[in-house]
Design a protein around this motif. Structure first.
Motif, PDB file in Angstrom:
ATOM      1  N   ALA A   1      -0.258   9.686 -11.097  1.00  0.00           N
ATOM      2  CA  ALA A   1       0.357  10.913 -10.589  1.00  0.00           C
ATOM      3  C   ALA A   1      -0.627  11.761  -9.797  1.00  0.00           C
ATOM      4  O   ALA A   1      -0.238  12.437  -8.833  1.00  0.00           O
ATOM      5  CB  ALA A   1       0.925  11.725 -11.753  1.00  0.00           C
ATOM      6  N   LEU A   2      -1.897  11.738 -10.175  1.00  0.00           N
ATOM      7  CA  LEU A   2      -2.875  12.607  -9.518  1.00  0.00           C
ATOM      8  C   LEU A   2      -3.052  12.262  -8.045  1.00  0.00           C
ATOM      9  O   LEU A   2      -3.436  13.122  -7.254  1.00  0.00           O
ATOM     10  CB  LEU A   2      -4.220  12.531 -10.244  1.00  0.00           C
ATOM     11  CG  LEU A   2      -4.259  13.231 -11.602  1.00  0.00           C
ATOM     12  CD1 LEU A   2      -5.573  12.948 -12.311  1.00  0.00           C
ATOM     13  CD2 LEU A   2      -4.045  14.732 -11.445  1.00  0.00           C
ATOM     14  N   HIS A   3      -2.809  10.997  -7.695  1.00  0.00           N
ATOM     15  CA  HIS A   3      -2.866  10.675  -6.272  1.00  0.00           C
ATOM     16  C   HIS A   3      -1.456  10.483  -5.703  1.00  0.00           C
ATOM     17  O   HIS A   3      -1.296  10.091  -4.554  1.00  0.00           O
ATOM     18  CB  HIS A   3      -3.737   9.435  -6.019  1.00  0.00           C
ATOM     19  CG  HIS A   3      -3.091   8.146  -6.380  1.00  0.00           C
ATOM     20  ND1 HIS A   3      -3.164   7.623  -7.644  1.00  0.00           N
ATOM     21  CD2 HIS A   3      -2.344   7.268  -5.668  1.00  0.00           C
ATOM     22  CE1 HIS A   3      -2.503   6.482  -7.687  1.00  0.00           C
ATOM     23  NE2 HIS A   3      -1.988   6.243  -6.498  1.00  0.00           N
ATOM     24  N   GLY A   4      -0.446  10.796  -6.529  1.00  0.00           N
ATOM     25  CA  GLY A   4       0.933  10.708  -6.085  1.00  0.00           C
ATOM     26  C   GLY A   4       1.494  12.077  -5.729  1.00  0.00           C
ATOM     27  O   GLY A   4       0.786  13.080  -5.710  1.00  0.00           O
ATOM     28  N   VAL A   5       2.783  12.107  -5.495  1.00  0.00           N
ATOM     29  CA  VAL A   5       3.464  13.323  -5.028  1.00  0.00           C
ATOM     30  C   VAL A   5       4.244  13.940  -6.182  1.00  0.00           C
ATOM     31  O   VAL A   5       5.023  13.244  -6.851  1.00  0.00           O
ATOM     32  CB  VAL A   5       4.419  12.982  -3.866  1.00  0.00           C
ATOM     33  CG1 VAL A   5       5.228  14.210  -3.459  1.00  0.00           C
ATOM     34  CG2 VAL A   5       3.636  12.429  -2.676  1.00  0.00           C
ATOM     35  N   ALA A   6       4.036  15.227  -6.419  1.00  0.00           N
ATOM     36  CA  ALA A   6       4.810  15.938  -7.435  1.00  0.00           C
ATOM     37  C   ALA A   6       6.210  16.213  -6.882  1.00  0.00           C
ATOM     38  O   ALA A   6       6.372  17.014  -5.963  1.00  0.00           O
ATOM     39  CB  ALA A   6       4.125  17.240  -7.817  1.00  0.00           C
TER      40      ALA A   6
ATOM     41  N   GLU B   1       3.488   6.778  -4.196  1.00  0.00           N
ATOM     42  CA  GLU B   1       3.947   7.105  -5.541  1.00  0.00           C
ATOM     43  C   GLU B   1       4.312   8.580  -5.678  1.00  0.00           C
ATOM     44  O   GLU B   1       3.749   9.448  -4.997  1.00  0.00           O
ATOM     45  CB  GLU B   1       2.872   6.744  -6.567  1.00  0.00           C
ATOM     46  CG  GLU B   1       2.536   5.259  -6.576  1.00  0.00           C
ATOM     47  CD  GLU B   1       1.559   4.888  -7.656  1.00  0.00           C
ATOM     48  OE1 GLU B   1       1.838   5.190  -8.836  1.00  0.00           O
ATOM     49  OE2 GLU B   1       0.522   4.297  -7.331  1.00  0.00           O
ATOM     50  N   GLY B   2       5.249   8.839  -6.569  1.00  0.00           N
ATOM     51  CA  GLY B   2       5.654  10.203  -6.888  1.00  0.00           C
ATOM     52  C   GLY B   2       6.038  10.293  -8.350  1.00  0.00           C
ATOM     53  O   GLY B   2       6.138   9.278  -9.050  1.00  0.00           O
ATOM     54  N   TRP B   3       6.286  11.501  -8.811  1.00  0.00           N
ATOM     55  CA  TRP B   3       6.617  11.676 -10.221  1.00  0.00           C
ATOM     56  C   TRP B   3       7.363  12.992 -10.422  1.00  0.00           C
ATOM     57  O   TRP B   3       7.271  13.916  -9.624  1.00  0.00           O
ATOM     58  CB  TRP B   3       5.341  11.676 -11.089  1.00  0.00           C
ATOM     59  CG  TRP B   3       4.364  12.766 -10.732  1.00  0.00           C
ATOM     60  CD1 TRP B   3       3.417  12.713  -9.751  1.00  0.00           C
ATOM     61  CD2 TRP B   3       4.253  14.062 -11.330  1.00  0.00           C
ATOM     62  NE1 TRP B   3       2.718  13.891  -9.693  1.00  0.00           N
ATOM     63  CE2 TRP B   3       3.204  14.736 -10.654  1.00  0.00           C
ATOM     64  CE3 TRP B   3       4.919  14.715 -12.359  1.00  0.00           C
ATOM     65  CZ2 TRP B   3       2.818  16.044 -10.989  1.00  0.00           C
ATOM     66  CZ3 TRP B   3       4.541  16.018 -12.688  1.00  0.00           C
ATOM     67  CH2 TRP B   3       3.504  16.660 -12.012  1.00  0.00           C
ATOM     68  N   GLY B   4       8.143  13.037 -11.514  1.00  0.00           N
ATOM     69  CA  GLY B   4       8.652  14.312 -11.997  1.00  0.00           C
ATOM     70  C   GLY B   4      10.051  14.709 -11.572  1.00  0.00           C
ATOM     71  O   GLY B   4      10.500  15.797 -11.937  1.00  0.00           O
ATOM     72  N   PHE B   5      10.794  13.866 -10.829  1.00  0.00           N
ATOM     73  CA  PHE B   5      12.116  14.335 -10.399  1.00  0.00           C
ATOM     74  C   PHE B   5      13.086  14.371 -11.580  1.00  0.00           C
ATOM     75  O   PHE B   5      13.029  13.573 -12.497  1.00  0.00           O
ATOM     76  CB  PHE B   5      12.669  13.475  -9.264  1.00  0.00           C
ATOM     77  CG  PHE B   5      13.303  12.174  -9.702  1.00  0.00           C
ATOM     78  CD1 PHE B   5      14.639  12.115 -10.072  1.00  0.00           C
ATOM     79  CD2 PHE B   5      12.563  11.002  -9.735  1.00  0.00           C
ATOM     80  CE1 PHE B   5      15.233  10.917 -10.468  1.00  0.00           C
ATOM     81  CE2 PHE B   5      13.138   9.801 -10.125  1.00  0.00           C
ATOM     82  CZ  PHE B   5      14.472   9.759 -10.499  1.00  0.00           C
TER      83      PHE B   5
ATOM     84  N   ILE C   1       7.536   1.948  -2.599  1.00  0.00           N
ATOM     85  CA  ILE C   1       7.585   3.332  -3.103  1.00  0.00           C
ATOM     86  C   ILE C   1       8.064   3.295  -4.545  1.00  0.00           C
ATOM     87  O   ILE C   1       9.024   2.598  -4.883  1.00  0.00           O
ATOM     88  CB  ILE C   1       8.525   4.214  -2.254  1.00  0.00           C
ATOM     89  CG1 ILE C   1       8.065   4.245  -0.794  1.00  0.00           C
ATOM     90  CG2 ILE C   1       8.590   5.638  -2.819  1.00  0.00           C
ATOM     91  CD1 ILE C   1       9.003   5.002   0.130  1.00  0.00           C
ATOM     92  N   PHE C   2       7.392   4.061  -5.385  1.00  0.00           N
ATOM     93  CA  PHE C   2       7.732   4.144  -6.807  1.00  0.00           C
ATOM     94  C   PHE C   2       7.670   5.598  -7.230  1.00  0.00           C
ATOM     95  O   PHE C   2       6.659   6.277  -7.004  1.00  0.00           O
ATOM     96  CB  PHE C   2       6.738   3.321  -7.637  1.00  0.00           C
ATOM     97  CG  PHE C   2       6.907   3.489  -9.125  1.00  0.00           C
ATOM     98  CD1 PHE C   2       7.819   2.713  -9.819  1.00  0.00           C
ATOM     99  CD2 PHE C   2       6.153   4.419  -9.827  1.00  0.00           C
ATOM    100  CE1 PHE C   2       7.976   2.862 -11.191  1.00  0.00           C
ATOM    101  CE2 PHE C   2       6.297   4.569 -11.196  1.00  0.00           C
ATOM    102  CZ  PHE C   2       7.211   3.791 -11.882  1.00  0.00           C
TER     103      PHE C   2
END
Length: 524
Positions: free
Chosen positions: A68-73, A104-108, A133-134
């Motif tokens: 997540a730290l290098h992904g998109v919130a 990568e992204g996270w949190g939706f 994309i994940f």
């Protein structure tokens, strides 16, 4: 042999004991006392700052955080729609890289998106069809991938659902990218990790400062895996590259092969601590296993039945492992208690069974836990009701909601109660800030200012102890959680006094310094 003076040192032994000076020798606290006793001219002056024992996040997902730290919130306030999400993904540093680089992204959380639905593979293909994309859903149980990610995972219209997971489909039969629950999500994760082990090691090592910035010096990795590689090896390699938090690994029980032996290890820095069992899903995803149905008439998903749970407990008993059981719904928690309450504990240094989340607890369940022969820990996360109040209000009836996150009742039970984050598994930009967690536990106020069961509030010292003393005892971090002779010289210096600031300001506290073994490892 550093000496520290002029501090407000919370010892972590109880709710009221403080000191103003301490000595650390060879990484251990050797003396606790008062500044008036200090004669060392080189003593470190902390200028009246508040000091806490190093914080322990006993239930988190460091591999996910490293990603997540290098992904998109993909969370509010910046991402409020699928349109926003696509724009944010295009601003990822990974965007436009090679075909082997995952975006990568996270949190939706679909309930917080303007479209009131999850993104699909077609949506993500508008970002890229050449790069995989994940994106994790907020609960980290479910996820979504684009067509390239599905291709790399070998998922097509004919791919069967994995046990306990569901692959979403468009009306025409094509996979729509939505991977519901952990077993399905793992199909994408394994494809991603198989391509990039060295990147995973780098990401893990680089995540070290994230924990130290939050004052977190020890973590419980609650998603240990053997495929596509052994999580223990990941941490061993990350340690070589500078990863600093002490780590206890819990392996997902369903991934242990027949005849495979997992045994505990005792190293202070990195050890195998136990196994992880999933009973159900999440409340915000309508997959937590509940006694009363959700508005759609369903009662969630039971991922582990009584017989399989007994197998896990037997395995843990045979191999002297702790069992951490994910159980959010009241039916799931009840099943755990029914199966384990009368069993004899097999661990004497920590609770044999941890009930993770324990999101919905009735008075009757608490009575059964109090009467049980089993020694339980209740490891819960106030960040969930803080960040997901709307989902809980929508999906739970009044009785269920009244039983949500009964932290004071947990604290007053016979079980050990620890606070943790489950990061990054909630739709909040700082999911593992201990100060947001403490704020929620103390004020019972959600991010939308809703008050959630005010009678279940605990005090600030009680919340701090749940992140230090009790966290250490639950997670087996035997040298941490307190600042007294013989314990590790791991502590944090805060920029504000958590014990005197107005409670509404607690969530705005930050760590000024983090020390491990008497050495400064982070400076704001």
């Amino acid at each position: 042999m550093p000496t520290f003076k002029n501090a407000k040192i919370f010892l972590g032994t109880n709710a009221t004991t403080f000191a103003s000076a301490m000595n650390i020798t060879d990484g251990l606290v050797t003396h606790i006392g008062e500044t008036s006793e200090v004669t060392d001219p080189d003593a470190v002056d902390l200028h009246g700052k508040t000091v806490l024992p190093g914080i322990i996040d006993v239930h988190t997902h460091p591999k996910y955080i490293a990603d997540a730290l290098h992904g998109v919130a993909c969370t509010p306030p910046k991402v409020n729609s699928i349109t926003d999400m696509k724009a944010a993904l295009k601003h990822s540093s990974a965007y436009g890289q090679s075909a082997s680089t995952w975006i990568e992204g996270w949190g939706f959380d679909e309930s917080k998106l303007a479209e009131h639905r999850s993104p699909t593979a077609d949506d993500l293909d508008e970002v890229s069809t050449t790069q995989p994309i994940f994106i994790y859903r907020s609960d980290c149980h479910s996820s979504v991938g684009n067509s390239k990610a599905l291709e790399l995972a070998g998922i097509d219209a004919n791919t069967p659902n994995p046990a306990g997971g569901f692959i979403g489909h468009f009306p025409d039969g094509r996979p729509n990218g939505y991977m519901k629950e952990v077993a399905a999500t793992q199909l994408l994760i394994q494809a991603k990790s198989a391509q990039s082990y060295l990147d995973d090691v780098d990401n893990m090592a680089n995540s070290s400062d994230h924990y130290l910035k939050n004052g977190i010096i020890a973590i419980g990795e609650l998603m240990g895996r053997f495929r596509p590689y052994n999580s223990l090896q990941l941490y061993q390699d990350a340690l070589v590259d500078g990863f600093k938090p002490k780590t206890a690994v819990y392996y997902v029980f369903n991934e242990i092969m027949p005849g495979q032996v997992v045994e505990p290890t005792s190293q202070d820095q990195l050890r195998i601590a136990g196994i992880k069992v999933f009973m159900d899903g999440s409340i915000s995803g309508e997959t937590a296993y509940n006694k009363a149905p959700y508005p759609d008439g369903k009662q969630g998903v039971l991922l582990t039945d009584a017989d399989r749970l007994k197998q896990a407990v037997w395995y843990a008993t045979e191999h002297h492992l702790q069992v951490a059981i994910h159980a959010m719904g009241d039916a799931a928690i009840q099943l755990v208690v029914d199966v384990t309450a009368d069993l004899t504990p097999w661990l004497d240094d920590r609770p044999s069974i941890r009930i993770e989340h324990a999101s919905l607890l009735s008075d009757q369940m608490l009575k059964e836990i109090n009467r049980a022969r089993m020694n339980y820990a209740l490891v819960t996360q106030p960040i969930f009701f803080f960040a997901e109040d709307e989902s809980y209000r929508t999906y739970l009836n009044d009785v269920q909601f009244k039983n949500a996150y009964r932290i004071k009742s947990m604290l007053n039970s016979n079980a050990m109660m620890a606070l943790s984050s489950d990061a990054p598994c909630t739709p909040w930009e700082e999911p593992d800030s201990p100060f947001v967690g403490i704020y929620a536990a103390v004020t019972r106020t959600a991010a939308n200012n809703d008050i959630v069961n005010a009678d279940e509030a605990i005090t600030v010292p009680e919340a701090v102890l749940a992140y230090t003393n009790t966290g250490a005892r639950v997670g087996g971090f035997t040298h941490n959680g307190q600042l007294r002779p013989g314990y590790a010289g791991d502590f944090v210096v805060l920029d504000q006094d958590i014990f005197s600031v107005p409670t509404e300001k607690i969530k705005d506290i930050h760590v000024e310094q983090t020390w491990m073994a008497g050495e400064k490892v982070y400076q704001k």
